[in-house]
Design an enzyme around this catalytic site. Structure first.
Site, PDB file in Angstrom:
ATOM      1  N   CYS A 199      14.167  10.428   5.634  1.00 41.62           N
ATOM      2  CA  CYS A 199      13.874   9.951   7.023  1.00 41.62           C
ATOM      3  C   CYS A 199      15.311  10.047   7.661  1.00 41.62           C
ATOM      4  O   CYS A 199      15.561  10.574   8.970  1.00 41.62           O
ATOM      5  CB  CYS A 199      13.574   8.638   7.275  1.00 41.62           C
TER       6      CYS A 199
ATOM      7  N   LYS B 193       0.905  -0.911   0.062  1.00 38.01           N
ATOM      8  CA  LYS B 193       0.099  -0.003   0.102  1.00 38.01           C
ATOM      9  C   LYS B 193       1.003   1.111  -0.104  1.00 38.01           C
ATOM     10  O   LYS B 193       1.489   1.713   0.929  1.00 38.01           O
ATOM     11  CB  LYS B 193      -0.896   0.102   1.343  1.00 38.01           C
TER      12      LYS B 193
ATOM     13  N   GLU C  88      10.048   1.589  10.370  1.00 40.05           N
ATOM     14  CA  GLU C  88      11.052   2.489  10.037  1.00 40.05           C
ATOM     15  C   GLU C  88      10.503   3.940  10.080  1.00 40.05           C
ATOM     16  O   GLU C  88       9.643   4.317   9.133  1.00 40.05           O
ATOM     17  CB  GLU C  88      11.604   2.213   8.593  1.00 40.05           C
TER      18      GLU C  88
ATOM     19  N   GLU D   6      10.511  16.648  14.322  1.00 44.37           N
ATOM     20  CA  GLU D   6      10.674  16.103  12.729  1.00 44.37           C
ATOM     21  C   GLU D   6      10.000  17.393  11.920  1.00 44.37           C
ATOM     22  O   GLU D   6       8.874  17.259  12.059  1.00 44.37           O
ATOM     23  CB  GLU D   6      10.345  14.814  12.518  1.00 44.37           C
TER      24      GLU D   6
END
Ligand code: NAD
Length: 533
Positions: A300, A194, A266, A398
């Site tokens: 990331c 997905k 992750e 973040e």
């Protein structure tokens, strides 16, 4: 006083992309859809124009896709691992051959610069080659030590888990469609992927290429949609590999925990760069630019906070600002642009909110800080902030965009404490000419990967080594042997030989106890000698 320069701008001379509307139409037909699907329009961040319309799946579609995958998987698990590898290696060759088409498509979906799309392509090819060639050996039954020497013959067998659900974000759509599915397929699983809706076409393109390379139909399917469709996948698959934000990771882990299925997560990061007094200044500046602004910071492992020793702080800041101000931004399908656009509106909103919040609370913008609607709807300038303090969002949260904060430090112990106080622990970067000191410091940083004299690519591209996060940055690892083994169930098979491990029935228990005690003492001495402990 640091001068802010003017960012280089490229006139958006839009070349004709290599992919055609007919290709997109064919790709749409590959969505695992069992009902009509809800039409969803995709816009390109390059120009805000419509790229295509994809059908979104329902949770029922997901269930059917998983069932179909479950039916296809047992036959695939019986295929020799070297035959699986040949398919993946054919995929590798086709990927390199058709690169112009997929680079254009990925750029149109994400708005990224050509160089960033190219990084995706290279990484995907490396992953395919790596797991195709290593997996057959790693999946072979492995003879292990057994009990007392010679008393049993013991093996570990690696079985596929069944259907692996892969849930991925929009930032590296090609890497995401390749780097999790390939080890999962090599381990004998079926995969239902997905992707984020924004990057559905790239995922469908990869799936089409895998089938062209010889992957049997049904083994690798794509379902489309957002959180609801993701939840449906977690509710039915046998293992989930999620790449995404930490809040999503927590939800997925809870749901998977209820079902007692395995997950690898992750997640996000607030990755630090540490520039020591003896660092090569010019190299560190280039590393900071690559680390903070590659893929417009939507990475990331991207660097969002830079700690520079006070003795070189001013010189570093001056060069960093000069070079950042000269970066060329633009929407081009060639290599002229050095930084592309943000990909989705909500990311653009977060980036703008973080900068505005920091400025309102007293941060100084050394360069950048503004949206660039003249270049495209979601362009944002590469931005360097200083005088950032803990009450600002950008300090701990973040950003996932082209925004980096510069901090001055004088004491290494204090800066290590600051670095490690983050809830995240994904990636870090240390710059020094003293490699021994660099490694010693790196090992004290709480992060899954630390790069010395490099930003992120050295560790990421070390495919034989694991990649993943400490703390709130994730669970489990991708890459290396662990990246394959997470998609397997391990089984121990032991054969008893000569005498029963629990002692022969005719032997009195007292005697048995004395013999085993003597054997254990001998075994301890033998093991200490053998393992040098
Ligand atoms: P996100 O968490 O919003 O979405 C990621 C994926 O999860 C999407 O496909 C989304 O539809 C799906 N999803 C959302 N809610 C879900 C739920 N409840 N159940 C199941 N699936 C659900 O993340 P994003 O904003 O798309 O991506 C950016 C984030 O991804 C950043 O935090 C970034 O650091 C992280 N990321 C991590 C890595 C890594 O390797 N650690 C790599 C790339 C991106």
């Amino acid at each position: 006083m640091i001068e802010t320069g003017r960012l280089g701008v490229i006139n958006p001379a839009r070349e004709t992309p290599q992919f055609t509307p007919e290709l997109l139409e064919r790709l749409v037909g590959r969505v695992s859809l069992f009902g009509p699907g809800t039409p969803h329009t995709l816009y390109s961040p390059f120009d805000g124009k419509i790229l295509g319309v994809i059908p979104l799946c329902t949770p029922e579609d997901v269930q059917q896709a998983v069932q179909r995958a479950r039916r296809a998987q047992p036959a695939w698990a019986r295929v020799d691992t070297r035959a699986r590898a040949r398919i993946v290696l054919r995929f590798h060759d086709l990927l390199l051959k058709r690169q112009a088409e997929i680079l254009d498509l990925t750029q149109y979906e994400t708005g990224k610069a050509r160089r960033d799309a190219q990084e995706e392509l290279l990484d995907s090819a490396i992953v395919a080659q790596f797991y195709a060639t290593r997996s057959p050996g790693w999946l072979r039954p492995k003879r292990t030590g057994g009990t007392f020497v010679g008393l049993t013959q013991t093996w570990e067998y690696r079985h596929p888990v069944g259907v692996v659900g892969v849930i991925s974000p929009w930032n590296y759509p090609l890497v995401m469609a390749v780097s999790e599915p390939i080890p999962a397929l090599m381990a004998g699983n079926a995969v239902v992927l997905k992707p984020d809706p924004q990057t559905t076409f790239t995922a469908l393109w990869v799936q089409a290429l895998m089938e062209e390379a010889g992957l049997p139909p049904g083994l690798f399917q794509i379902v489309t949609g957002g959180a609801e469709v993701g939840e449906a996948l977690v509710a039915t698959a046998d293992f989930i590999a999620l790449t995404g934000s930490t809040p999503t990771g927590r939800k997925v882990a809870r749901q998977a925990g209820e079902r007692l299925i395995g997950v690898s997560l992750e997640l996000g990061g607030k990755n630090p760069m540490l520039v020591l007094e003896d660092a090569n200044l010019e190299a560190a500046v280039d590393g900071a630019i690559h680390g903070a602004f590659a893929n417009a910071g939507q990475l990331c492992v991207s660097l969002e906070r830079i700690y520079v020793h006070e003795k070189i702080f001013d010189a570093f800041a001056r060069r960093f600002v000069e070079k950042t101000s000269a970066l060329r931004l633009g929407a081009t399908l060639d290599h002229r642009s050095q930084m592309g656009s943000l990909t989705v509106q909500r990311q653009f909103d977060t980036v703008l909110a973080h900068v505005q919040d920091a400025v309102a609370k007293g941060a100084r913008v050394l360069t950048g800080g503004r949206p660039r609607p003249d270049l495209g709807p979601l362009f944002f300038e590469p931005t360097i902030l200083t005088e950032v303090t803990p009450e600002m969002r950008v300090y701990n949260e973040e950003t996932f965009g082209p925004v980096v904060s510069l901090y001055k430090f004088s004491d290494v112990e204090q800066v290590l404490a600051l670095i490690n106080q983050s809830e995240y622990g994904l990636n870090a970067s240390v710059w020094t000419k003293d490699l021994g000191k660099g490694r010693a410091l790196a090992s004290r940083i709480q992060a899954g990967t630390v790069n010395i004299n490099e930003s992120y690519a050295a560790a990421w591209a070390s495919m034989d080594a694991t990649m993943g996060g400490f703390k709130a940055s994730g669970l489990g690892r991708r890459h290396g042997k662990e990246g394959l083994y997470r998609f397997t169930e391990v089984q121990t098979i032991a054969i008893e030989r000569f005498v029963p491990v629990t002692g022969p029935t005719w032997l009195p228990r007292g005697w048995y106890g004395r013999i085993v005690t003597a054997a254990l003492k001998a075994l301890k001495w033998l093991s200490r000698w053998w393992y040098r402990v």
